[in-house]
Design a protein around this motif. Structure first.
Motif, PDB file in Angstrom:
ATOM      1  N   THR A 246       2.219  16.127   0.141  1.00 54.22           N
ATOM      2  CA  THR A 246       2.154  17.160   0.724  1.00 54.22           C
ATOM      3  C   THR A 246       1.985  16.407   2.046  1.00 54.22           C
ATOM      4  N   SER A 247       2.696  17.308   3.232  1.00 58.10           N
ATOM      5  CA  SER A 247       2.435  17.613   4.894  1.00 58.10           C
ATOM      6  C   SER A 247       1.120  17.278   4.840  1.00 58.10           C
ATOM      7  N   GLU A 248      -0.008  18.271   4.219  1.00 49.72           N
ATOM      8  CA  GLU A 248      -1.042  18.334   4.822  1.00 49.72           C
ATOM      9  C   GLU A 248      -2.068  16.692   3.744  1.00 49.72           C
ATOM     10  N   GLU A 249      -1.340  16.456   2.725  1.00 47.46           N
ATOM     11  CA  GLU A 249      -2.011  15.421   2.173  1.00 47.46           C
ATOM     12  C   GLU A 249      -1.573  13.963   2.424  1.00 47.46           C
ATOM     13  N   ARG A 250      -0.596  14.359   3.112  1.00 52.26           N
ATOM     14  CA  ARG A 250      -0.187  12.860   4.133  1.00 52.26           C
ATOM     15  C   ARG A 250      -0.849  12.706   5.944  1.00 52.26           C
ATOM     16  N   LEU A 251      -0.975  13.723   5.844  1.00 53.53           N
ATOM     17  CA  LEU A 251      -1.889  13.560   7.116  1.00 53.53           C
ATOM     18  C   LEU A 251      -3.479  13.234   7.050  1.00 53.53           C
ATOM     19  N   ALA A 252      -3.802  13.789   5.966  1.00 51.89           N
ATOM     20  CA  ALA A 252      -5.348  13.673   5.758  1.00 51.89           C
ATOM     21  C   ALA A 252      -5.543  11.924   5.757  1.00 51.89           C
ATOM     22  N   CYS A 253      -4.198  11.656   4.793  1.00 55.94           N
ATOM     23  CA  CYS A 253      -4.472   9.872   4.834  1.00 55.94           C
ATOM     24  C   CYS A 253      -4.134   9.129   6.141  1.00 55.94           C
ATOM     25  N   LYS A 254      -3.912   9.351   6.618  1.00 53.72           N
ATOM     26  CA  LYS A 254      -2.719   8.962   7.859  1.00 53.72           C
ATOM     27  C   LYS A 254      -3.717   7.810   8.259  1.00 53.72           C
ATOM     28  N   HIS A 255      -4.847   8.805   8.891  1.00 54.38           N
ATOM     29  CA  HIS A 255      -5.691   7.412   9.810  1.00 54.38           C
ATOM     30  C   HIS A 255      -6.395   6.402   8.547  1.00 54.38           C
ATOM     31  N   PHE A 256      -6.206   6.705   7.318  1.00 52.82           N
ATOM     32  CA  PHE A 256      -6.248   5.485   6.734  1.00 52.82           C
ATOM     33  C   PHE A 256      -5.884   4.569   6.629  1.00 52.82           C
ATOM     34  N   LEU A 257      -4.174   4.569   6.037  1.00 54.90           N
ATOM     35  CA  LEU A 257      -2.702   4.150   7.150  1.00 54.90           C
ATOM     36  C   LEU A 257      -3.422   2.841   8.582  1.00 54.90           C
ATOM     37  N   LEU A 258      -3.376   3.646   8.909  1.00 61.37           N
ATOM     38  CA  LEU A 258      -3.392   3.014  10.391  1.00 61.37           C
ATOM     39  C   LEU A 258      -3.948   2.192  10.249  1.00 61.37           C
TER      40      LEU A 258
ATOM     41  N   CYS B 179       0.583  -0.888   0.024  1.00 60.83           N
ATOM     42  CA  CYS B 179      -0.078   0.346   0.065  1.00 60.83           C
ATOM     43  C   CYS B 179       1.174   0.978  -0.243  1.00 60.83           C
ATOM     44  N   ASN B 180      -0.226   2.266  -0.054  1.00 62.83           N
ATOM     45  CA  ASN B 180       0.429   4.059  -0.170  1.00 62.83           C
ATOM     46  C   ASN B 180       0.352   4.519   1.190  1.00 62.83           C
ATOM     47  N   VAL B 181       1.543   5.772   1.802  1.00 66.41           N
ATOM     48  CA  VAL B 181       1.121   6.178   2.451  1.00 66.41           C
ATOM     49  C   VAL B 181      -0.270   6.995   2.264  1.00 66.41           C
ATOM     50  N   VAL B 182      -0.189   7.843   0.651  1.00 63.38           N
ATOM     51  CA  VAL B 182      -1.333   8.091  -0.019  1.00 63.38           C
ATOM     52  C   VAL B 182      -2.327   7.815  -0.762  1.00 63.38           C
ATOM     53  N   LYS B 183      -3.450   8.029  -0.765  1.00 65.45           N
ATOM     54  CA  LYS B 183      -4.287   6.685  -1.785  1.00 65.45           C
ATOM     55  C   LYS B 183      -4.191   7.559  -2.443  1.00 65.45           C
ATOM     56  N   CYS B 184      -3.862   8.629  -3.582  1.00 66.76           N
ATOM     57  CA  CYS B 184      -4.867   9.328  -4.838  1.00 66.76           C
ATOM     58  C   CYS B 184      -3.176  10.292  -5.365  1.00 66.76           C
ATOM     59  N   ARG B 185      -3.031   9.936  -6.502  1.00 65.43           N
ATOM     60  CA  ARG B 185      -2.070  10.767  -6.983  1.00 65.43           C
ATOM     61  C   ARG B 185      -1.865  11.808  -6.909  1.00 65.43           C
ATOM     62  N   PRO B 186      -0.677  11.946  -6.253  1.00 66.48           N
ATOM     63  CA  PRO B 186      -0.278  13.290  -6.568  1.00 66.48           C
ATOM     64  C   PRO B 186      -0.065  14.525  -8.111  1.00 66.48           C
ATOM     65  N   PRO B 187      -0.277  14.774  -8.199  1.00 70.64           N
ATOM     66  CA  PRO B 187      -0.019  15.999  -9.633  1.00 70.64           C
ATOM     67  C   PRO B 187       0.749  15.739 -10.144  1.00 70.64           C
ATOM     68  N   ASN B 188       1.312  14.810 -11.466  1.00 72.76           N
ATOM     69  CA  ASN B 188       2.367  15.279 -11.647  1.00 72.76           C
ATOM     70  C   ASN B 188       3.302  13.683 -10.755  1.00 72.76           C
ATOM     71  N   ASN B 189       3.205  13.422 -10.447  1.00 73.36           N
ATOM     72  CA  ASN B 189       3.853  12.087  -9.778  1.00 73.36           C
ATOM     73  C   ASN B 189       4.591  13.019  -8.710  1.00 73.36           C
ATOM     74  N   ARG B 190       4.675  14.369  -8.048  1.00 72.07           N
ATOM     75  CA  ARG B 190       5.259  15.016  -6.950  1.00 72.07           C
ATOM     76  C   ARG B 190       4.878  14.372  -5.980  1.00 72.07           C
TER      77      ARG B 190
END
Length: 191
Positions: free
Chosen positions: A98-110, A84-95
């Motif tokens: 961001t810390s905000e995006e990682r935080l928004a997905c954190k509970h899913f990975l946990l 799996c991955n830390v974030v569940k949606c593709r960041p534009p241009n595979n960048r």
């Protein structure tokens, strides 16, 4: 009492409906993760790339093909581990997310890790590693291969992301990652 499959389906539905960060606006598919929910080892990457966004499956592009090869060389079958991955949606241009995006997905990975309850997690790259060390700024080059204790007994083994190996082709680097995978395998407790 829910089964692991039912619990993971609940997580998947929540990911599909998530609008907690702007990544949902540009995704084609969410990429929750896949593999054996009874595995003792989980591989966590950064986020979906273009191929993953198209298919809804993790690590299916060039980096995914290399990951599958590395797993096989370490004695794993891809279907026997969870990926799996830390974030569940593709960041534009595979960048990098961001810390905000990682935080928004954190509970899913946990939630995923709580459902699987592995003995060991392989953090593929600096972004995955930062998830497990709470944002401390650490160089993956300096800490790769050094196990970290996480949440009371789970070992996290940081290593290079397969895409890094694709960009920096060297037999020595590949050997290093294989050594890290073998070290991670050594932390699997016999059931």
């Amino acid at each position: 009492m829910f089964t692991k499959e039912e619990l993971m389906e609940i997580v998947a539905k929540r990911v599909e409906n998530c609008t907690a960060c702007p990544l949902y606006l540009t995704r084609t598919n969410v990429v929750v993760g896949e593999g054996n929910l009874d595995t003792r080892i989980v591989f966590v990457g950064e986020g979906p790339g273009e191929e993953e966004d198209k298919t809804g499956r993790p690590f299916v592009g060039r980096a995914g093909m290399l990951l599958t090869e590395l797993l096989q060389e370490t004695g794993f079958r891809r279907e026997d581990v969870y990926i799996c991955n830390v974030v569940k949606c593709r960041p534009p241009n595979n960048r990098t997310p961001t810390s905000e995006e990682r935080l928004a997905c954190k509970h899913f990975l946990l939630a995923q890790l709580e459902i699987i309850n592995p003995d060991v997690i392989v953090a593929l790259g600096a972004t995955a590693l930062s998830f497990f060390i709470e944002g401390k700024n650490v160089s993956i080059t300096k800490v790769r291969g050094t196990p970290i204790d996480w949440l009371g007994g789970i070992k996290v083994v940081p290593t290079f992301h397969p895409s890094y190996l694709l960009r920096n082709r060297s037999k020595e680097l590949r050997k290093t990652v294989l050594e890290d995978f073998k070290k991670a395998k050594s932390f699997i407790k016999e059931v």
